[in-house]
Write an enzyme that holds these catalytic residues in place. Sequence first.
Site, PDB file in Angstrom:
ATOM      1  N   LYS A  16       0.837  -1.201   0.000  1.00 28.77           N
ATOM      2  CA  LYS A  16       0.000   0.000   0.000  1.00 28.77           C
ATOM      3  C   LYS A  16       0.871   1.251   0.000  1.00 28.77           C
ATOM      4  CE  LYS A  16      -4.066  -0.074   0.842  1.00 28.77           C
ATOM      5  NZ  LYS A  16      -5.132   0.107  -0.162  1.00 28.77           N
ATOM      6  N   HIS A  76      -1.860   5.106  -5.903  1.00 22.74           N
ATOM      7  CA  HIS A  76      -3.193   5.721  -6.037  1.00 22.74           C
ATOM      8  C   HIS A  76      -3.148   7.208  -5.722  1.00 22.74           C
ATOM      9  CE1 HIS A  76      -5.225   2.016  -6.967  1.00 22.74           C
ATOM     10  NE2 HIS A  76      -4.629   1.429  -5.941  1.00 22.74           N
ATOM     11  N   SER A 107      -8.068  -7.716  -8.746  1.00 26.68           N
ATOM     12  CA  SER A 107      -9.432  -7.888  -9.262  1.00 26.68           C
ATOM     13  C   SER A 107      -9.791  -9.379  -9.321  1.00 26.68           C
ATOM     14  CB  SER A 107      -9.554  -7.270 -10.655  1.00 26.68           C
ATOM     15  OG  SER A 107      -9.467  -5.879 -10.570  1.00 26.68           O
ATOM     16  N   ASP A 153     -22.805  -7.007 -19.361  1.00 27.42           N
ATOM     17  CA  ASP A 153     -21.732  -6.091 -19.738  1.00 27.42           C
ATOM     18  C   ASP A 153     -22.238  -5.245 -20.911  1.00 27.42           C
ATOM     19  OD1 ASP A 153     -18.398  -6.284 -19.040  1.00 27.42           O
ATOM     20  OD2 ASP A 153     -19.016  -5.042 -20.734  1.00 27.42           O
ATOM     21  N   SER A 184     -25.982  -4.974 -20.900  1.00 26.61           N
ATOM     22  CA  SER A 184     -26.301  -4.180 -19.709  1.00 26.61           C
ATOM     23  C   SER A 184     -27.069  -2.913 -20.084  1.00 26.61           C
ATOM     24  CB  SER A 184     -24.979  -3.810 -19.010  1.00 26.61           C
ATOM     25  OG  SER A 184     -25.220  -2.927 -17.953  1.00 26.61           O
ATOM     26  N   LEU A 219     -16.176  -1.215 -14.288  1.00 24.78           N
ATOM     27  CA  LEU A 219     -15.120  -0.200 -14.250  1.00 24.78           C
ATOM     28  C   LEU A 219     -15.211   0.627 -15.517  1.00 24.78           C
ATOM     29  CD1 LEU A 219     -12.532   0.943 -12.863  1.00 24.78           C
ATOM     30  CD2 LEU A 219     -11.235  -0.583 -14.324  1.00 24.78           C
ATOM     31  N   ALA A 266     -16.975  -2.649  -6.877  1.00 24.19           N
ATOM     32  CA  ALA A 266     -16.573  -1.355  -7.457  1.00 24.19           C
ATOM     33  C   ALA A 266     -16.651  -0.208  -6.457  1.00 24.19           C
ATOM     34  CB  ALA A 266     -17.430  -1.054  -8.686  1.00 24.19           C
ATOM     35  N   ASP A 325     -14.562   0.817  -4.470  1.00 27.71           N
ATOM     36  CA  ASP A 325     -13.342   1.648  -4.426  1.00 27.71           C
ATOM     37  C   ASP A 325     -13.374   2.740  -5.495  1.00 27.71           C
ATOM     38  OD1 ASP A 325     -13.080  -0.258  -6.449  1.00 27.71           O
ATOM     39  OD2 ASP A 325     -10.904  -0.342  -6.269  1.00 27.71           O
ATOM     40  N   ARG A 365     -22.204   2.234   0.348  1.00 28.59           N
ATOM     41  CA  ARG A 365     -21.228   3.164   0.935  1.00 28.59           C
ATOM     42  C   ARG A 365     -20.060   2.320   1.447  1.00 28.59           C
ATOM     43  NH1 ARG A 365     -22.641   2.225   6.342  1.00 28.59           N
ATOM     44  NH2 ARG A 365     -24.877   2.150   6.698  1.00 28.59           N
ATOM     45  N   VAL A 402     -16.697  -3.587   1.013  1.00 31.08           N
ATOM     46  CA  VAL A 402     -15.346  -3.384   1.560  1.00 31.08           C
ATOM     47  C   VAL A 402     -14.411  -2.906   0.440  1.00 31.08           C
ATOM     48  CG1 VAL A 402     -13.376  -4.556   2.635  1.00 31.08           C
ATOM     49  CG2 VAL A 402     -15.698  -5.069   3.398  1.00 31.08           C
TER      50      VAL A 402
END
Length: 354
Positions: free
Chosen positions: A57, A78, A116, A184, A206, A226, A254, A256, A265, A284
């Site tokens: 990280k 990031h 992923s 998709d 989709s 994404l 997704a 993140d 949330r 998470v």
Amino acid sequence: MTPAGVRAFTHHGHRVLVQKNAGVGSGILDTEYVRAGAEMVEGPSPVWAADMVIKVKEPLSEEFEFLRPNQVLFTYLHLAAEKRLTEVLMEKKVTGIAYETIQEADNSLPLLRPMSEVAGRMAVQVGAFYLQSSWDASTSGKGILLGGAPGVMPGHVVVIGGGVAGTNAAGVALGMGAMVTILDLDVRRLEYLEHIFKGRLITLMSNHDTIESSCIKADLVIGAVLVPGAKAPKLVSRQTIAKMSAGSVVVDIAVDQGGCVETCRPTSHEKPTFITDGVIHYCVTNMPGAVSHTSTYSLTNATLKYGLQIADRGPEKAALESKPIRLGFNTYQGKLVYEQVASAHGIAYTPLHL
Ligand SMILES: NC(=O)c1ccc[n+]([C@@H]2O[C@H](COP(=O)([O-])OP(=O)(O)OC[C@H]3O[C@@H](n4cnc5c(N)ncnc54)[C@H](O)[C@@H]3O)[C@@H](O)[C@H]2O)c1
């Protein structure tokens, strides 16, 4: 890093320092690192004194004091979400090479892929767990076994987004015996999914209607979309969630990127779920952290070849010889050399000059 990773670096003639107990959380003992040729050191400062630091990280604020000029930092950074860290890496003139921006010629992001894969596979595992009944009716799942039983319908899993995470989720759900629908926007991706899963799942284009109609029949919905460089689109509306049956489960991988489910949330491993309209939400942001052993091995498998190139040739030569590594450069000699991070923060962008 795994012991095999350490062995590869030492075979290439590098000295490898590992902080004592660094592998404990991933089930790797100090003795395994020593056998692979590492020197175990006490506390973080000797590790940070090295020419190149490899992490998972981004540095935490308490690690800022260890950063120094020309130090090579190879990790997830990031920076678009971390203005303070961006400024510190520039001030300290760190050569910041980010896992997430290393990009191959086919535009793939090989160091994002393993996480992923892990998160997609894990989504079905946690979803299956939360679908179980619990004694507290207010937090209970539907009491459904994804694989069903002889003479009993299996559970229905809907996966939105058929990329790396979604494909891995679909594979595990099928392996458990669930009925799987995957959506998709990309027709070629849907063709590919039909082909590799040999018609064992339903593929759907989709759109608002297909998402709503499949989610309201689902036991487990997995969000895995994404849109590169953008926040995730909100594809599952609050109204659709309200129409799902009580005790259904949503795993929004997704999250993140803001999440593709309107009611989502961010949550943490300490308290991974909450319930909205009777639907259990698991959101998470760092799912692979819960399967640290698998994640560590998977990440080292992917990072090793780039890490070795950087260590063997030095960062400048490695970047000149390899475009993927060059694209990994985010900060260099006090400059911000990654355009999207610069525009995210309104900081001047300087093209990389080596
Ligand atoms: N929570 C975590 O711990 C964790 C871990 C790893 C990855 N992720 C996240 O998982 C998400 C998926 O990552 P990935 O590597 O699979 O991405 P990917 O690029 O491989 O796949 C994304 C897919 O979404 C599809 N898509 C885009 N818009 C769509 C729409 N409107 N409807 C349906 N599909 C749509 C794309 O066509 C693509 O196939 C990302 O947001 C990533 O950041 C989260």
